[in-house]
Design a protein around this motif. Sequence first.
Motif, PDB file in Angstrom:
ATOM      1  N   ASP A   1      -9.900   0.165  -0.768  1.00 37.93           N
ATOM      2  CA  ASP A   1      -9.027  -0.874  -1.309  1.00 37.93           C
ATOM      3  C   ASP A   1      -7.655  -0.830  -0.645  1.00 37.93           C
ATOM      4  N   ARG A   2      -6.966  -1.944  -0.756  1.00 38.79           N
ATOM      5  CA  ARG A   2      -5.652  -2.122  -0.132  1.00 38.79           C
ATOM      6  C   ARG A   2      -4.682  -1.010  -0.487  1.00 38.79           C
ATOM      7  N   GLU A   3      -4.603  -0.712  -1.776  1.00 38.65           N
ATOM      8  CA  GLU A   3      -3.606   0.250  -2.222  1.00 38.65           C
ATOM      9  C   GLU A   3      -3.848   1.635  -1.633  1.00 38.65           C
TER      10      GLU A   3
ATOM     11  N   ASP B   1      -8.290  -9.105   4.493  1.00 40.24           N
ATOM     12  CA  ASP B   1      -6.940  -8.548   4.597  1.00 40.24           C
ATOM     13  C   ASP B   1      -6.394  -8.704   6.012  1.00 40.24           C
TER      14      ASP B   1
ATOM     15  N   HIS C   1       1.837  -4.570  -3.803  1.00 34.57           N
ATOM     16  CA  HIS C   1       0.452  -4.537  -4.269  1.00 34.57           C
ATOM     17  C   HIS C   1       0.387  -3.895  -5.664  1.00 34.57           C
ATOM     18  N   GLN C   2       1.148  -2.859  -5.891  1.00 31.57           N
ATOM     19  CA  GLN C   2       1.154  -2.207  -7.200  1.00 31.57           C
ATOM     20  C   GLN C   2       1.697  -3.136  -8.274  1.00 31.57           C
TER      21      GLN C   2
ATOM     22  N   ASN D   1      -0.948  -5.762  -9.117  1.00 34.67           N
ATOM     23  CA  ASN D   1      -2.050  -5.186  -9.909  1.00 34.67           C
ATOM     24  C   ASN D   1      -1.689  -4.958 -11.365  1.00 34.67           C
TER      25      ASN D   1
ATOM     26  N   TYR E   1       4.778  -3.275   1.266  1.00 34.99           N
ATOM     27  CA  TYR E   1       3.446  -3.822   0.979  1.00 34.99           C
ATOM     28  C   TYR E   1       2.763  -3.044  -0.143  1.00 34.99           C
ATOM     29  N   ARG E   2       2.870  -1.718  -0.102  1.00 35.11           N
ATOM     30  CA  ARG E   2       2.258  -0.895  -1.145  1.00 35.11           C
ATOM     31  C   ARG E   2       2.885  -1.188  -2.502  1.00 35.11           C
TER      32      ARG E   2
END
Length: 157
Positions: free
Chosen positions: A93-95, A36, A151-152, A155, A147-148
């Motif tokens: 994790d990223r989220e 990341d 990412h959602q 996913n 970014y969040r």
Amino acid sequence: METNENAVEVLNDLIRINNDRIDGYEKAIAEVSDIDLDLKGIFQNMANESRENVTQLSSEVAALGGEVATGTTGSGKIYRVWMDIKATFTGHDRESILESCEYGEDAAQEAYDDALASDAELPADLRQIITSQKSSLHDSHDLIKKYRDAHQVVNKL
């Protein structure tokens, strides 16, 4: 002298919240995966942004004859403990890291709102510094949120 003391108190609160951001982003850098690199770079830039804010605010505190605050806010310490607990349950994790960072950015925005709404008599130049830093931090908040959210969406695919 009371005016200076009140202004120093407001500025020191902002120094502490920026110290919280620095600590939070350094923790986030350590938690994100080595792949990341994008997040590591963003988090480093945000920590550096707060370092610059602290330098600027510290200069203003000194100019007012005050003692510059060190350390972080109590709520910042709670935030970092919350990040630790959340990581235990959700992993690194990223989220979850982005959600934790957004929470921290919300706290920073609240601190700057409180500073601007304070009863302390702040000279126009100090108000301008606070407003400018708040605007910059708001841009950082929006970037973390973007970014969040991205990412959602990824996913869900």
